[in-house]
Design a protein around this motif. Sequence first.
Motif, PDB file in Angstrom:
ATOM      1  N   ASP A   1      36.563  63.192  -6.119  1.00  0.00           N
ATOM      2  CA  ASP A   1      35.454  63.573  -5.243  1.00  0.00           C
ATOM      3  C   ASP A   1      35.206  62.383  -4.324  1.00  0.00           C
ATOM      4  O   ASP A   1      34.773  61.330  -4.777  1.00  0.00           O
ATOM      5  N   ILE A   2      35.486  62.536  -3.030  1.00  0.00           N
ATOM      6  CA  ILE A   2      35.355  61.399  -2.122  1.00  0.00           C
ATOM      7  C   ILE A   2      33.902  61.013  -1.894  1.00  0.00           C
ATOM      8  O   ILE A   2      33.621  59.882  -1.521  1.00  0.00           O
ATOM      9  N   ALA A   3      32.966  61.907  -2.149  1.00  0.00           N
ATOM     10  CA  ALA A   3      31.545  61.585  -1.967  1.00  0.00           C
ATOM     11  C   ALA A   3      31.059  60.594  -3.027  1.00  0.00           C
ATOM     12  O   ALA A   3      30.293  59.687  -2.730  1.00  0.00           O
ATOM     13  N   SER A   4      31.518  60.764  -4.273  1.00  0.00           N
ATOM     14  CA  SER A   4      31.059  59.894  -5.362  1.00  0.00           C
ATOM     15  C   SER A   4      32.128  58.927  -5.844  1.00  0.00           C
ATOM     16  O   SER A   4      31.817  57.963  -6.525  1.00  0.00           O
ATOM     17  N   GLY A   5      33.394  59.219  -5.538  1.00  0.00           N
ATOM     18  CA  GLY A   5      34.490  58.392  -6.021  1.00  0.00           C
ATOM     19  C   GLY A   5      34.912  58.723  -7.437  1.00  0.00           C
ATOM     20  O   GLY A   5      35.791  58.084  -8.001  1.00  0.00           O
ATOM     21  N   ILE A   6      34.313  59.734  -8.046  1.00  0.00           N
ATOM     22  CA  ILE A   6      34.619  60.105  -9.428  1.00  0.00           C
ATOM     23  C   ILE A   6      35.864  60.984  -9.470  1.00  0.00           C
ATOM     24  O   ILE A   6      36.054  61.852  -8.625  1.00  0.00           O
ATOM     25  N   GLU A   7      36.703  60.731 -10.469  1.00  0.00           N
ATOM     26  CA  GLU A   7      37.904  61.530 -10.671  1.00  0.00           C
ATOM     27  C   GLU A   7      37.742  62.433 -11.878  1.00  0.00           C
ATOM     28  O   GLU A   7      36.985  62.126 -12.796  1.00  0.00           O
ATOM     29  N   GLY A   8      38.468  63.537 -11.846  1.00  0.00           N
ATOM     30  CA  GLY A   8      38.457  64.469 -12.962  1.00  0.00           C
ATOM     31  C   GLY A   8      39.411  65.606 -12.692  1.00  0.00           C
ATOM     32  O   GLY A   8      40.245  65.531 -11.790  1.00  0.00           O
ATOM     33  N   VAL A   9      39.294  66.665 -13.470  1.00  0.00           N
ATOM     34  CA  VAL A   9      40.162  67.836 -13.335  1.00  0.00           C
ATOM     35  C   VAL A   9      39.369  68.952 -12.666  1.00  0.00           C
ATOM     36  O   VAL A   9      38.253  69.269 -13.090  1.00  0.00           O
ATOM     37  N   LEU A  10      39.951  69.540 -11.624  1.00  0.00           N
ATOM     38  CA  LEU A  10      39.306  70.658 -10.924  1.00  0.00           C
ATOM     39  C   LEU A  10      39.384  71.889 -11.812  1.00  0.00           C
ATOM     40  O   LEU A  10      40.465  72.403 -12.097  1.00  0.00           O
ATOM     41  N   MET A  11      38.224  72.355 -12.272  1.00  0.00           N
ATOM     42  CA  MET A  11      38.167  73.470 -13.207  1.00  0.00           C
ATOM     43  C   MET A  11      38.000  74.821 -12.513  1.00  0.00           C
ATOM     44  O   MET A  11      38.506  75.826 -12.994  1.00  0.00           O
ATOM     45  N   ALA A  12      37.263  74.840 -11.392  1.00  0.00           N
ATOM     46  CA  ALA A  12      37.009  76.100 -10.693  1.00  0.00           C
ATOM     47  C   ALA A  12      36.495  75.804  -9.291  1.00  0.00           C
ATOM     48  O   ALA A  12      35.935  74.744  -9.032  1.00  0.00           O
TER      49      ALA A  12
END
Length: 84
Positions: free
Chosen positions: A19-30
């Motif tokens: 997420d470029i707004a927060s810089g947080i990474e993760g897995v796109l679930m939906a």
Amino acid sequence: MSECYEYIPHRLLHRRVRDIASGIEGVLMAVINENVSDTGIERWMELAYIRNASGREFTTAIANVHPAYDQPRTAVGRRQDRST
């Protein structure tokens, strides 16, 4: 106000994203087209649901989602960079 929503297919579903707004990474679930208005006027937006490393999901605009090609750096990797 309509409470309907719609799941939208996306090429990055179930892949690691940032997420470029927060810089947080993760897995796109939906990716869901949702009414985000809290007034009587409908305002629809495509929201990405991302599950971060702790297992919690958060939402962001789908325009903020980019593939995360690089892996998160570990503490060992940071120490090695300082020693050189």
